[in-house]
Structures are given as C-alpha cells and as structure tokens.
Write a protein that holds these residues in place. Structure first.
Motif, PDB file in Angstrom:
ATOM      1  N   HIS A 257      55.263  50.598  42.236  1.00 39.85           N
ATOM      2  CA  HIS A 257      54.373  50.232  42.818  1.00 39.85           C
ATOM      3  C   HIS A 257      54.966  50.774  45.000  1.00 39.85           C
ATOM      4  O   HIS A 257      55.732  50.309  45.426  1.00 39.85           O
ATOM      5  CB  HIS A 257      54.832  48.880  43.405  1.00 39.85           C
ATOM      6  N   ARG A 294      53.371  42.339  37.075  1.00 43.41           N
ATOM      7  CA  ARG A 294      52.201  43.650  36.778  1.00 43.41           C
ATOM      8  C   ARG A 294      51.287  43.002  35.727  1.00 43.41           C
ATOM      9  O   ARG A 294      51.512  42.038  35.483  1.00 43.41           O
ATOM     10  CB  ARG A 294      53.346  44.618  35.936  1.00 43.41           C
ATOM     11  N   TYR A 295      50.103  43.302  35.903  1.00 43.69           N
ATOM     12  CA  TYR A 295      48.837  42.792  36.004  1.00 43.69           C
ATOM     13  C   TYR A 295      47.882  43.680  34.935  1.00 43.69           C
ATOM     14  O   TYR A 295      46.925  43.252  34.048  1.00 43.69           O
ATOM     15  CB  TYR A 295      48.022  42.775  36.955  1.00 43.69           C
ATOM     16  N   GLU A 296      47.788  44.542  34.995  1.00 43.11           N
ATOM     17  CA  GLU A 296      47.254  45.745  33.898  1.00 43.11           C
ATOM     18  C   GLU A 296      47.871  46.363  32.868  1.00 43.11           C
ATOM     19  O   GLU A 296      49.080  47.135  33.712  1.00 43.11           O
ATOM     20  CB  GLU A 296      46.154  46.304  35.027  1.00 43.11           C
ATOM     21  N   GLY A 297      47.998  47.000  32.057  1.00 36.27           N
ATOM     22  CA  GLY A 297      48.551  48.285  31.141  1.00 36.27           C
ATOM     23  C   GLY A 297      49.927  47.592  30.826  1.00 36.27           C
ATOM     24  O   GLY A 297      50.026  46.954  30.652  1.00 36.27           O
ATOM     25  N   ARG A 384      45.440  37.558  43.114  1.00 30.75           N
ATOM     26  CA  ARG A 384      44.709  39.311  43.598  1.00 30.75           C
ATOM     27  C   ARG A 384      43.196  39.253  42.773  1.00 30.75           C
ATOM     28  O   ARG A 384      42.530  40.054  43.999  1.00 30.75           O
ATOM     29  CB  ARG A 384      45.859  40.007  42.090  1.00 30.75           C
ATOM     30  N   GLU A 385      42.771  38.768  42.185  1.00 31.23           N
ATOM     31  CA  GLU A 385      41.887  38.919  41.620  1.00 31.23           C
ATOM     32  C   GLU A 385      40.326  38.398  42.233  1.00 31.23           C
ATOM     33  O   GLU A 385      39.473  39.058  42.583  1.00 31.23           O
ATOM     34  CB  GLU A 385      41.725  38.494  39.681  1.00 31.23           C
ATOM     35  N   PRO A 403      43.750  50.917  44.109  1.00 34.37           N
ATOM     36  CA  PRO A 403      43.767  50.702  42.996  1.00 34.37           C
ATOM     37  C   PRO A 403      45.594  50.403  42.614  1.00 34.37           C
ATOM     38  O   PRO A 403      46.288  51.071  43.045  1.00 34.37           O
ATOM     39  CB  PRO A 403      43.579  51.855  41.697  1.00 34.37           C
ATOM     40  N   THR A 404      45.725  49.216  42.525  1.00 36.15           N
ATOM     41  CA  THR A 404      47.432  48.315  42.270  1.00 36.15           C
ATOM     42  C   THR A 404      47.313  47.838  41.186  1.00 36.15           C
ATOM     43  O   THR A 404      46.576  46.647  40.985  1.00 36.15           O
ATOM     44  CB  THR A 404      48.059  48.038  43.515  1.00 36.15           C
ATOM     45  N   VAL A 405      48.431  47.932  40.094  1.00 32.18           N
ATOM     46  CA  VAL A 405      48.609  47.364  38.921  1.00 32.18           C
ATOM     47  C   VAL A 405      49.232  46.851  39.377  1.00 32.18           C
ATOM     48  O   VAL A 405      50.581  45.631  37.841  1.00 32.18           O
ATOM     49  CB  VAL A 405      48.841  47.935  37.152  1.00 32.18           C
TER      50      VAL A 405
END
Length: 477
Positions: A257, A294-297, A384-385, A403-405
C-alpha cells in the motif's frame, strides 16, 4: 479559610480534587503558608469520603506542594523560584549537531485532545470506539499476573518468547510471511524497527533509496544516521527500480500500500526490486504498515515471502490494527543482520516494556486480534466506499481518487488548479481536518492533493464533512 472546590459527578473524585488544588497552588490562588481545611471538615463540605481528601493531601505533600505540621495542620509550601538557565544551544561545542536536530521538520504529528477537530480525515489513526476494551483489559490482567510471578529481572531485548511466537504465527497466516519465532524482534513501534536497521547498516555518507513521494519520518530518520537519501520516483506499478542508484545500501519501500499514494507494487516490479537489491548487496525494508485491511481482489503476499536470499527485512506495526498509543511493532529480520539488530536494541533501550508484550501475546493467541481486524475491515470498507462514491459524484469536478485496494487512507489528487493550503485553512474553520500530500514529496515535483484518512472519522460523519469540503471547493476553485 474558604476553599473553593467544585466536584462534578461521582467519577474520579480524587483526580478532580487533586487537579483543582494543584492548579490553585501553581497559579497563586492558594498562597504559600495558607492552611488547608482539615480532611474531616473538607470531606463534609464536599460530600466525599475523608480517605479521598487524605489521599489527595498525601499526594500533594509527596510532590512538595503541601507540608504537614504535627498538631497544627496542612499548609501550602513555598514554591522554589524558577532558575533562569541562560545558556543558549549556540554556546555548546555541539551546537551544529543540536541545531540540525532543532531544524528537523515535524511530520504526521497527531493533535492533542484539545486540538482535535469534529470531522478529521487524519491518516494513521483509528476509531478508538472500535477497540475491544474488555478483551484488552482481560489480557492486561493476565499480563499483570505474569509479571507478578516473575523474578524482576530485565527481559530479552528481542522480546518475550510468547509474543514472538504469536507474531510469527499471525503474520504467516495473514500476510504469508516466511519466518520462525527467532526471526522476530519486538520494537517500540515500527519507527524503532527502522532506526535499529539503520543503525546496523548505515554510516555517514551511506546511500539509501526510498519511494518519492514517501514516508517522511523514515527519510528523516535515515538522514539522522548521516545517510544520503535518494528519492526514487514511483508510477502505477510502484518504485521505478531502474532508477535506484549504484552504491545503494538500503532500500525502503511500502509495496502492499504505497505511502501515501496507495497503489500496490506489481509482481513484475517486485521481482525486479529483489534482483536489483541482490545486485547491489542491499537490504530492502518492506514496511507493511496497514495492508491487513484489503478490500478488492486477491490478497498480495508480502515481498518477504518472495525473498530467497535473505535480503528483505519485514517491518510491521500494531499501531494501525489496534491503537497508536500502544507503541508496539516488530521486525522480521534476515539472518545476516538479526544478531546485530538485537545488540543495537539492547544498547538503546534494553527491551520493550513487558506489560503490553504479555497482554498482546494473549490477545493474539486467543484470536482477539483477528476478530478485531475482521470487525474493523467491515467498518473501513464502508467508509472507503462512501468517500469513493463522493469522489466520483459531486466532488468529481475538483478531486480524483488514486486507486487503492488496502489500508485506511487514500489520496485525492486535484483535477484543476486549487489552492490546497487555503482549502485546508477554510476547512479547519468548519471543524474539518484535511491534509496536503505536498510534504510527502522529496526530490520529485510535488502534486496537489489531499491525504484522506478514514480510520478515525465516524462513518455517519463522512457525508457531513464532505458536504463542507464541497462548499469550500465551490468557493475557492
């Protein structure tokens, strides 16, 4: 005499009384030689126990604010005159060294309670309301029992075996770190881990490469060891490895990150970084400060898990997952520098306090840490959303989110020319804390934008705060 004391509620009665009496003495409202009421009389007047009064008088007597005269009573002591020490640091033989420390900029200092704002997008801070106080209190009680049963000797500089074991198991599970208990060194936060690694690797003139923009306290710390710090540009894949200069001894990165921009380092860039470090004979510090959220992938494994040559020192902290006040962090060290760092740790502070170590070891072993991370993950994901939705909505004419996940901050870059300093100043007037990213740039040209932390601001406050930011942007842009 008539003593003016006001007791509010029934909580911390001794603390209230102590603070008011001490303040009255320090400000001169209670002059030297003034006799205080007997404890029995004051207890009746205030409606509190005589023991509370007696304990407060005893504490103030111990601190030399009061003095007891047998058979006569308790009196205010004369305060010693303050000695005016007139020597300036410029008169010292080490004046140049002192001046260099005095001139260091202050970065990322959190406000005091009195200086905090109603809506604060500060980075690196968490919502204290999410902290599992009951679980921690129970683990602290366990720690006190462990200490009570000990022999009272100094502890191990590398940390308690129970905590080293708990950390090794936790990060192997959560971050894929390849380590054993003996690879772990417990530190007073990640900052001490960086300092210890710097102490054993750097000498005046040593070359350090780090991301630009990057983490200013790390840059200033390495510079304080006499190192020459080179800012290496980053792009969408992370640090531009081909620009790391020859002669570099230490490379500092935040691959999961990127701080502050937020993008993860690509797999190809990670492999290139490891190859470049091997070529240079350099150690890589992987600062994995908040990637447990962690939020995506698919979760990316640590850089350390890819290391086959023992060149990555993995640094982590519990300041982001738990509380900054705990000041507990750790380093997973390659064999080449492990013993040297343990010696440096012993030399600087002997060891980290064992009370929080015992408490944290039990907290992790009982699964409380993972439960807490899962709970916070859900909360941070919602925040975050909400911020991303506003960035893509009514804030989109001015700001664009990078963009950050992972983690619990993001960067919003300015899409049009904006006086960021003025926006921050106006926001503070309406109780909104905003923070510029300009200070994170070192040798690269700074970009205009805001660091938007969402760990400390409550979810229901986000829209209210961003409404005020929108109104300010409409006014100044």
């Amino acid at each position: 005499m008539e003593l003016h004391v006001v007791i509010n509620g029934r909580k911390d009665l001794a603390g209230q009384l102590y603070q008011q009496l001490r303040s009255a003495i320090e400000t001169g409202r209670l002059a030297a030689g003034t006799q205080l009421p007997p404890s029995r009389l004051l207890a009746e007047q205030l409606g509190i126990s005589r023991k509370t009064i007696s304990d407060t008088y005893s504490q103030l007597t111990y601190e030399n604010f009061l003095t007891g005269v047998t058979g006569k009573g308790t009196y205010v002591n004369a305060r010693p005159a303050k000695i005016q020490r007139k020597q300036s640091h410029s008169e010292l033989a080490s004046s140049e060294v002192v001046e260099s420390w005095r001139n260091l900029p202050v970065f990322l200092r959190h406000p005091t309670l009195e200086g905090s704002l109603r809506y604060d997008f500060i980075g690196g801070a968490t919502s204290k309301g999410q902290f599992p106080q009951d679980d921690w209190r129970r683990c602290t009680s366990h720690a006190l029992r462990q200490i009570a049963g000990s022999k009272g000797f100094y502890s191990l500089p590398e940390g308690l075996p129970a905590l080293r074991n708990a950390i090794a198991r936790h990060i192997a599970f959560s971050r894929g770190v390849n380590c054993q208990d003996e690879d772990v060194v417990v530190c007073n936060g990640a900052q001490q881990a960086l300092d210890l690694i710097g102490r054993v690797l750097l000498r005046p003139g040593s070359l350090v490469a780090m991301e630009d923009p990057g983490y200013p306290p790390a840059r200033l710390l390495f510079g304080s060891h006499g190192a020459t710090v080179v800012g290496v540009p980053v792009d969408a894949e992370g640090i531009q490895v081909e620009l790391i200069p020859d002669g570099t001894r230490l490379i500092y990165v935040t691959p999961s990150h990127q701080f502050p921009l937020g993008m993860p380092m690509s797999q190809a860039r990670r492999e290139a970084l490891l190859a470049r470090a091997r070529e240079l004979g350099a150690i890589i510090i992987e600062d994995d400060y908040d990637s447990e959220f962690r939020y995506e992938g698919r979760p990316t494994d640590s850089l350390q898990s890819m290391d086959e040559r023992g060149i990555v020192a993995y640094v982590g902290t519990f300041s982001k997952t738990l509380l900054p006040e705990l000041r507990l962090g750790y380093a997973i060290l390659p064999p080449a520098i492990l013993e040297a760092v343990i010696r440096a740790k012993q030399l600087t502070d002997l060891h980290t306090s064992t009370l929080p170590q015992w408490a944290l070891a039990k907290f992790i072993a009982e699964g409380c840490l993972l439960k807490h991370i899962r709970r916070c993950h859900t909360i941070y994901a919602g925040r975050r959303e909400r911020i991303l939705a506003r960035m893509a909505g009514d804030l989109s004419p001015w700001l664009e989110a990078v963009p950050t996940v992972a983690g619990f901050h993001m960067v919003a870059l300015c899409k049009v020319p904006i006086d960021v300093t003025l926006v921050i100043e106006l926001a503070r007037k309406v109780e909104v804390g905003l923070y510029s990213i300009e200070g994170f740039f070192y040798q690269q040209a700074p970009r205009a934008g805001l660091l938007m932390g969402f760990g400390a601001i409550e979810t229901l406050d986000i829209d209210t705060a961003l409404d005020r930011v929108r109104d300010i942007l409409q006014q100044v842009a």
